[in-house]
Every structure is written in structure tokens, then in C-alpha cells.
Design a protein around this motif. Structure first.
Motif, PDB file in Angstrom:
ATOM      1  N   ARG A   1       0.832  -1.208   0.000  1.00 25.58           N
ATOM      2  CA  ARG A   1       0.000   0.000   0.000  1.00 25.58           C
ATOM      3  C   ARG A   1       0.864   1.254   0.000  1.00 25.58           C
ATOM      4  O   ARG A   1       0.565   2.229  -0.697  1.00 25.58           O
ATOM      5  CB  ARG A   1      -0.921   0.001   1.220  1.00 25.58           C
ATOM      6  N   GLN A   2       1.947   1.230   0.761  1.00 25.94           N
ATOM      7  CA  GLN A   2       2.835   2.385   0.799  1.00 25.94           C
ATOM      8  C   GLN A   2       3.472   2.626  -0.559  1.00 25.94           C
ATOM      9  O   GLN A   2       3.562   3.773  -1.023  1.00 25.94           O
ATOM     10  CB  GLN A   2       3.903   2.180   1.863  1.00 25.94           C
ATOM     11  N   ILE A   3       3.937   1.547  -1.186  1.00 21.35           N
ATOM     12  CA  ILE A   3       4.546   1.695  -2.517  1.00 21.35           C
ATOM     13  C   ILE A   3       3.516   2.199  -3.525  1.00 21.35           C
ATOM     14  O   ILE A   3       3.810   3.069  -4.363  1.00 21.35           O
ATOM     15  CB  ILE A   3       5.148   0.355  -2.964  1.00 21.35           C
ATOM     16  N   GLU A   4       2.313   1.654  -3.444  1.00 22.79           N
ATOM     17  CA  GLU A   4       1.272   2.089  -4.376  1.00 22.79           C
ATOM     18  C   GLU A   4       0.932   3.562  -4.172  1.00 22.79           C
ATOM     19  O   GLU A   4       0.780   4.320  -5.142  1.00 22.79           O
ATOM     20  CB  GLU A   4       0.020   1.231  -4.182  1.00 22.79           C
ATOM     21  N   GLN A   5       0.819   3.993  -2.913  1.00 22.96           N
ATOM     22  CA  GLN A   5       0.520   5.402  -2.640  1.00 22.96           C
ATOM     23  C   GLN A   5       1.655   6.309  -3.107  1.00 22.96           C
ATOM     24  O   GLN A   5       1.413   7.374  -3.676  1.00 22.96           O
ATOM     25  CB  GLN A   5       0.265   5.595  -1.148  1.00 22.96           C
ATOM     26  N   ARG A   6       2.911   5.864  -2.876  1.00 24.83           N
ATOM     27  CA  ARG A   6       4.038   6.663  -3.347  1.00 24.83           C
ATOM     28  C   ARG A   6       4.042   6.776  -4.857  1.00 24.83           C
ATOM     29  O   ARG A   6       4.266   7.850  -5.421  1.00 24.83           O
ATOM     30  CB  ARG A   6       5.341   6.031  -2.856  1.00 24.83           C
ATOM     31  N   THR A   7       3.780   5.648  -5.516  1.00 19.74           N
ATOM     32  CA  THR A   7       3.761   5.656  -6.979  1.00 19.74           C
ATOM     33  C   THR A   7       2.677   6.566  -7.516  1.00 19.74           C
ATOM     34  O   THR A   7       2.901   7.361  -8.445  1.00 19.74           O
ATOM     35  CB  THR A   7       3.567   4.220  -7.496  1.00 19.74           C
ATOM     36  N   LEU A   8       1.467   6.468  -6.930  1.00 16.50           N
ATOM     37  CA  LEU A   8       0.361   7.311  -7.396  1.00 16.50           C
ATOM     38  C   LEU A   8       0.649   8.778  -7.155  1.00 16.50           C
ATOM     39  O   LEU A   8       0.376   9.633  -8.009  1.00 16.50           O
ATOM     40  CB  LEU A   8      -0.933   6.894  -6.691  1.00 16.50           C
ATOM     41  N   MET A   9       1.223   9.108  -6.007  1.00 15.01           N
ATOM     42  CA  MET A   9       1.510  10.508  -5.693  1.00 15.01           C
ATOM     43  C   MET A   9       2.559  11.077  -6.642  1.00 15.01           C
ATOM     44  O   MET A   9       2.352  12.142  -7.249  1.00 15.01           O
ATOM     45  CB  MET A   9       1.997  10.624  -4.252  1.00 15.01           C
ATOM     46  N   LEU A  10       3.682  10.360  -6.791  1.00 16.11           N
ATOM     47  CA  LEU A  10       4.735  10.872  -7.664  1.00 16.11           C
ATOM     48  C   LEU A  10       4.296  10.904  -9.121  1.00 16.11           C
ATOM     49  O   LEU A  10       4.618  11.842  -9.855  1.00 16.11           O
ATOM     50  CB  LEU A  10       5.989  10.026  -7.502  1.00 16.11           C
ATOM     51  N   SER A  11       3.557   9.873  -9.542  1.00 20.04           N
ATOM     52  CA  SER A  11       3.082   9.862 -10.926  1.00 20.04           C
ATOM     53  C   SER A  11       2.119  11.009 -11.177  1.00 20.04           C
ATOM     54  O   SER A  11       2.168  11.675 -12.220  1.00 20.04           O
ATOM     55  CB  SER A  11       2.408   8.521 -11.233  1.00 20.04           C
ATOM     56  N   GLY A  12       1.211  11.243 -10.204  1.00 21.95           N
ATOM     57  CA  GLY A  12       0.244  12.325 -10.374  1.00 21.95           C
ATOM     58  C   GLY A  12       0.912  13.677 -10.415  1.00 21.95           C
ATOM     59  O   GLY A  12       0.604  14.516 -11.279  1.00 21.95           O
ATOM     60  N   VAL A  13       1.849  13.908  -9.482  1.00 19.69           N
ATOM     61  CA  VAL A  13       2.530  15.196  -9.468  1.00 19.69           C
ATOM     62  C   VAL A  13       3.341  15.393 -10.740  1.00 19.69           C
ATOM     63  O   VAL A  13       3.320  16.469 -11.364  1.00 19.69           O
ATOM     64  CB  VAL A  13       3.426  15.295  -8.217  1.00 19.69           C
ATOM     65  N   SER A  14       4.073  14.343 -11.134  1.00 19.58           N
ATOM     66  CA  SER A  14       4.899  14.466 -12.336  1.00 19.58           C
ATOM     67  C   SER A  14       4.038  14.683 -13.575  1.00 19.58           C
ATOM     68  O   SER A  14       4.385  15.488 -14.464  1.00 19.58           O
ATOM     69  CB  SER A  14       5.753  13.206 -12.500  1.00 19.58           C
ATOM     70  N   HIS A  15       2.905  13.982 -13.643  1.00 14.98           N
ATOM     71  CA  HIS A  15       2.033  14.132 -14.800  1.00 14.98           C
ATOM     72  C   HIS A  15       1.429  15.530 -14.849  1.00 14.98           C
ATOM     73  O   HIS A  15       1.339  16.161 -15.921  1.00 14.98           O
ATOM     74  CB  HIS A  15       0.934  13.068 -14.756  1.00 14.98           C
ATOM     75  N   ASP A  16       1.036  16.032 -13.689  1.00 14.25           N
ATOM     76  CA  ASP A  16       0.428  17.371 -13.665  1.00 14.25           C
ATOM     77  C   ASP A  16       1.436  18.450 -14.006  1.00 14.25           C
ATOM     78  O   ASP A  16       1.061  19.514 -14.550  1.00 14.25           O
ATOM     79  CB  ASP A  16      -0.160  17.645 -12.275  1.00 14.25           C
ATOM     80  N   LEU A  17       2.724  18.210 -13.725  1.00 12.65           N
ATOM     81  CA  LEU A  17       3.740  19.213 -14.034  1.00 12.65           C
ATOM     82  C   LEU A  17       4.084  19.255 -15.515  1.00 12.65           C
ATOM     83  O   LEU A  17       4.631  20.253 -15.994  1.00 12.65           O
ATOM     84  CB  LEU A  17       5.011  18.933 -13.226  1.00 12.65           C
ATOM     85  N   ARG A  18       3.810  18.193 -16.220  1.00 16.30           N
ATOM     86  CA  ARG A  18       4.162  18.160 -17.636  1.00 16.30           C
ATOM     87  C   ARG A  18       3.371  19.199 -18.439  1.00 16.30           C
ATOM     88  O   ARG A  18       3.906  19.809 -19.370  1.00 16.30           O
ATOM     89  CB  ARG A  18       3.908  16.759 -18.210  1.00 16.30           C
ATOM     90  N   THR A  19       2.112  19.389 -18.083  1.00 16.21           N
ATOM     91  CA  THR A  19       1.286  20.335 -18.854  1.00 16.21           C
ATOM     92  C   THR A  19       1.805  21.763 -18.749  1.00 16.21           C
ATOM     93  O   THR A  19       2.010  22.429 -19.793  1.00 16.21           O
ATOM     94  CB  THR A  19      -0.171  20.257 -18.368  1.00 16.21           C
ATOM     95  N   PRO A  20       2.053  22.311 -17.548  1.00 20.27           N
ATOM     96  CA  PRO A  20       2.606  23.672 -17.518  1.00 20.27           C
ATOM     97  C   PRO A  20       4.001  23.764 -18.121  1.00 20.27           C
ATOM     98  O   PRO A  20       4.354  24.804 -18.698  1.00 20.27           O
ATOM     99  CB  PRO A  20       2.627  24.009 -16.020  1.00 20.27           C
ATOM    100  N   LEU A  21       4.790  22.705 -18.017  1.00 22.86           N
ATOM    101  CA  LEU A  21       6.104  22.743 -18.649  1.00 22.86           C
ATOM    102  C   LEU A  21       5.987  22.816 -20.166  1.00 22.86           C
ATOM    103  O   LEU A  21       6.746  23.536 -20.837  1.00 22.86           O
ATOM    104  CB  LEU A  21       6.914  21.505 -18.243  1.00 22.86           C
ATOM    105  N   THR A  22       5.046  22.099 -20.700  1.00 19.79           N
ATOM    106  CA  THR A  22       4.836  22.153 -22.151  1.00 19.79           C
ATOM    107  C   THR A  22       4.400  23.554 -22.581  1.00 19.79           C
ATOM    108  O   THR A  22       4.848  24.081 -23.605  1.00 19.79           O
ATOM    109  CB  THR A  22       3.788  21.119 -22.561  1.00 19.79           C
ATOM    110  N   ARG A  23       3.495  24.170 -21.781  1.00 18.96           N
ATOM    111  CA  ARG A  23       3.050  25.530 -22.105  1.00 18.96           C
ATOM    112  C   ARG A  23       4.213  26.512 -22.019  1.00 18.96           C
ATOM    113  O   ARG A  23       4.339  27.439 -22.835  1.00 18.96           O
ATOM    114  CB  ARG A  23       1.937  25.957 -21.161  1.00 18.96           C
ATOM    115  N   LEU A  24       5.096  26.339 -21.017  1.00 20.93           N
ATOM    116  CA  LEU A  24       6.256  27.216 -20.908  1.00 20.93           C
ATOM    117  C   LEU A  24       7.165  27.088 -22.119  1.00 20.93           C
ATOM    118  O   LEU A  24       7.707  28.078 -22.632  1.00 20.93           O
ATOM    119  CB  LEU A  24       7.025  26.894 -19.622  1.00 20.93           C
ATOM    120  N   LYS A  25       7.362  25.867 -22.578  1.00 20.11           N
ATOM    121  CA  LYS A  25       8.205  25.675 -23.768  1.00 20.11           C
ATOM    122  C   LYS A  25       7.593  26.360 -24.993  1.00 20.11           C
ATOM    123  O   LYS A  25       8.310  26.980 -25.792  1.00 20.11           O
ATOM    124  CB  LYS A  25       8.387  24.189 -24.031  1.00 20.11           C
TER     125      LYS A  25
END
Length: 439
Positions: A230-254
């Protein structure tokens, strides 16, 4: 007094130690009982039986006194021979053996021989024949006398029967105890296999069984495994979600920076690319170390492809000749990611890197060396922790990074049942990173 030297001769496995616990007491008990039986029972009984024969022989010897010829002696002792179950004759001197005919392993025969010779001074030799016949040779004034009696009158019949019975019962009891012990040890070995597999990133089916204590340990392992998952799954979901959400503003900045003047946008674009690398690192860390299925393959071929890809990307990497040869069970994608991280670190902090593969009968070693500043011994443990930042001098003009590269490699090594070792390169003088995996 220290008994540490015994550890080198003790079994290492649970079954081996359990067998030693079962067999050693039984063997010692049988040895003590056999020694006591032979020393006290067989020896005493044999001496008593032989003592009776000694008295009978003395009675025959008393008849020699006063007899003038051999025929007269035989006539005197004839009335006693039938009741004594004994035969008498006068052999020629050449028929009398010079040594006793008692086999060296015949313990009761040796006791009978010693008792006869100690009690009768006239005994010249004794022969115990295979047909259970005993020949006693006596010296007399009329010449040598040969007495023939049954061996059963000197020694107990089949003295080994008790020992054989004890050994048979000991083996039978040991076999029964071994079956019972095996049923008790099987749940422990199943628990050990499940824990070992989970440590390598594999989730095998496990159901607690056995004694109450073993069941409690099994249930505790299942609960622990569930919490870690459960801890690994929560860590994976959190990091994946944060990383995925950051891709959109980074693309707009580029896209926005691409519309500005190239000279003005260059430093900002470099910051955006640095952020993109940080996001990729988070995604790599979130994927965990169990990416892909385990395959039995040739590590040298896999490492060769990884080095060739790095060389095509313009990285100064050299592949050294392998030490030995063989195969290993690996996750190719995970190993590729681990080697790429080590190579990226090597060329980032140094001017060149060398990769080598070494095989031993029990392990596989993947090594990446560089000529950079290395990592001080007191900071190597800290370097393996996620998000760890070392001395700023190591990162000077190299970018700060996020501190996940070596942590990802360590996770991948542990998922393969191995470890990541950091040291100083003897060839290049920089960092030496070894991934050691059991075969």
C-alpha cells in the motif's frame, strides 16, 4: 572455553540442523547402551559360562593323575564325557596350533580365551571354529590333549541381537520423528521463500500454516507485505500524479519561450529543461524497481547494447572485456535503467566512464567507474538515500539534480536480490559503483 570452531562443521540449513538434533542424541544413546551392554552384560555372562567349563576341564584334568597310558585316561573320563557333552582325544604334536584361533572382532570369544588361560595354566591353545565348535588344547604328562565342546557353552548365543534391535528401533524412531519434524519445518521454509521472493519484488502466494507460533509469524508477514505494498502504491500514485500534472505547464512554458527571442529565451529554456529532467526522475522513481518480467539472459549482451546506445548518444563510455561468462535471471528494463543512471552520473561528474561485467560461481557484478571526484567514504551511505544532496562542491557547474539516481539503482539491485556498493576506482581514481547480484 570457546567452541566457535564447531560452527564451521555445523549444517547451515534448517533441515540439516533439525536432522542433527534428531540423530545425534539417538546415536549417542545407542553408543552408550551398546558400550554398557558389551562391557557389563556380555563380559560378565561370558566369564560365568566359561567358568563353568573351567571347572569341567579341571575335573577331566584330575583324571590324568595316576593314569599311565592315554587309553587308561580315556577309559577314566569316558563316563563323564556324555554328561559333559565333551570329546577327548590325543592329537599329534603337529596338529596342535601354535597360536589361538580367535578372530579379532570376536569380542566374546576373546573374553572366553582370556578366562580359560587365566584359570587353567595347562591351556596351550584355543580354537573357535565357524561351526560353533571350540577346541581346547591342554598340556599333560601323557602328551597334548584336545577337548572338543560346543561354542554355546562358552559364550552367549547371538550376542549382537540386542545391539541390532536397538539400532533398528533407533532408526525407526528417527524416521518417524523426521517425518513429523518435516511437517513442522515445511511452513517455516515456505515463509522464508515468500519473504525472499518479496524482497526481490515478487509476490508469491503464501498461506500461513504449521504451529501456532509459525502461523503468527506468517500472518505478521502477510500484514507487513500488505502495508508495504500500500505504501509503494501510494508513493507511486503521488509521484506519478505530481509528475504528470507538471508536464502540462512545462509544455506551455516551452511553447511560450519558443515565441520569444532565442537569446532571451535560452536561460529560461535551460531552466525548463532542468525541470523536465527532474520530472523524469520522479517518474523513474515512481515506477519502482520491479519493472518488467524476470528473464534468464546473457548479461554481457545486455550491457553491450546499453554501452553502444550511450556511445551513440555521444557519451564517453568504454566497455571492458568480461571476466568469466554465464547467464543470470534479470529484469532487462530495470537493469538498463540502473546502468543508464550510473553511466549518466559517471559522465556528469567525470570526463569518461568504464563499464565491466564479472562472473563468479555465485554472483554477477556490474561495475561502472569514472575519473570524477568520487564520493567520500563517510557520505556513501547517505548517497544511496532518496533525495539526498551531497557536498555542493561535487555538484559545482553540474546541476543540482534531485538525488534519486543512486536510490533508483539501489532499489533495482535489491529487487534482484543484490546490493549496490560504492567505492573508489583503482583504475580511474573516481567513483566505482558495483551492482552485485546473486546467481
Amino acid at each position: 572455553m570457546s567452541f566457535d570452531w564447531l560452527k564451521h562443521y555445523m549444517p547451515r540449513g534448517l533441515y540439516g540442523r533439525a536432522a542433527l538434533i534428531l540423530v545425534l542424541p539417538v546415536a549417542m544413546l545407542l553408543a552408550i547402551m551398546s558400550f554398557t551392554f558389551i562391557q557389563r552384560h556380555l563380559e560378565d555372562v561370558t566369564q560365568q559360562m566359561t567358568g563353568t567349563v573351567v571347572r569341567e576341564v579341571r575335573m577331566v584334568g584330575d583324571q590324568v593323575v595316576g593314569a599311565e597310558t592315554q587309553q587308561e585316561l580315556i577309559a577314566r573320563v569316558r563316563p563323564f564325557l556324555t554328561s559333559l557333552n565333551m570329546k577327548v582325544r590325543f592329537p599329534s604334536p603337529r596338529e596342535v596350533p601354535e597360536a589361538d584361533g580367535v578372530r579379532f572382532f570376536d569380542y566374546t570369544g576373546g573374553v572366553a580365551r582370556d578366562t580359560l588361560k587365566q584359570s587353567l595354566m595347562a591351556v596351550r591353545a584355543i580354537e573357535l571354529l565357524p561351526d560353533k565348535t571350540a577346541l581346547i588344547y591342554l598340556d599333560s604328562d601323557l602328551g597334548p590333549i584336545e577337548l572338543t565342546i560346543s561354542r554355546r557353552r562358552l559364550t552367549p548365543t547371538a550376542p549382537h541381537q540386542l545391539i541390532v534391535t536397538m539400532v533398528f528401533c533407533g532408526i525407526l524412531m528417527t524416521a518417524i520423528a523426521s517425518l513429523y519434524m518435516r511437517n513442522q519445518l515445511r511452513p517455516i521454509t515456505r515463509l522464508a521463500r515468500a519473504a525472499k521472493a518479496f524482497g526481490r519484488g515478487q509476490n508469491v502466494t503464501y498461506h500461513p500454516g504449521g504451529a501456532t507460533e509459525v502461523r503468527e509469524a506468517g500472518n505478521a508477514f502477510i500484514d507487513m507485505r500488505a502495508r508495504i505494498e500500500r505504501q509503494i502504491e501510494q508513493r507511486t500514485l503521488m509521484l506519478s500524479g505530481v509528475s504528470h500534472d507538471l508536464r502540462t505547464p512545462l509544455t506551455r512554458l516551452k511553447l511560450g519561450l519558443s515565441m520569444l527571442d532565442e537569446q532571451d529565451a535560452e536561460p529560461l529554456l535551460e531552466d525548463v529543461n532542468e525541470m523536465q529532467r527532474l520530472v523524469d526522475s520522479f517518474l523513474d522513481f515512481s515506477r519502482g524497481a520491479s519493472e518488467g518480467e524476470v528473464e534468464k539472459l546473457d548479461p554481457q549482451s545486455l550491457i553491450t547494447r546499453i554501452v553502444e546506445d550511450a556511445q551513440r548518444a555521444g557519451k564517453p563510455v568504454t566497455l571492458l572485456p568480461p571476466e568469466g561468462e554465464g547467464s543470470a535471471k534479470l529484469r532487462p528494463d530495470s537493469i538498463r535503467r540502473a546502468l543508464q543512471n550510473l553511466i549518466d552520473n559517471a559522465v556528469r561528474y567525470g570526463s569518461r566512464a568504464e563499464v565491466s561485467v564479472a562472473f563468479t560461481p555465485k554472483s554477477l557484478r556490474l561495475r561502472v567507474e569514472d575519473d570524477g571526484p568520487g564520493i567520500p567514504p563517510d557520505q556513501r551511505g547517505e548517497a544511496l538515500k532518496p533525495f539526498a544532496r551531497l557536498d555542493p562542491s561535487r555538484n559545482q557547474n553540474k546541476g543540482t539534480g534531485v538525488g534519486l539516481g543512486l536510490a533508483i539503482v539501489a532499489d533495482i539491485a535489491r529487487a534482484h536480490g543484490g546490493t549496490l556498493r560504492l567505492g573508489q576506482s583503482e583504475r580511474l581514481g573516481g567513483l566505482c559503483a558495483d551492482i552485485v547480484i546473486g546467481r
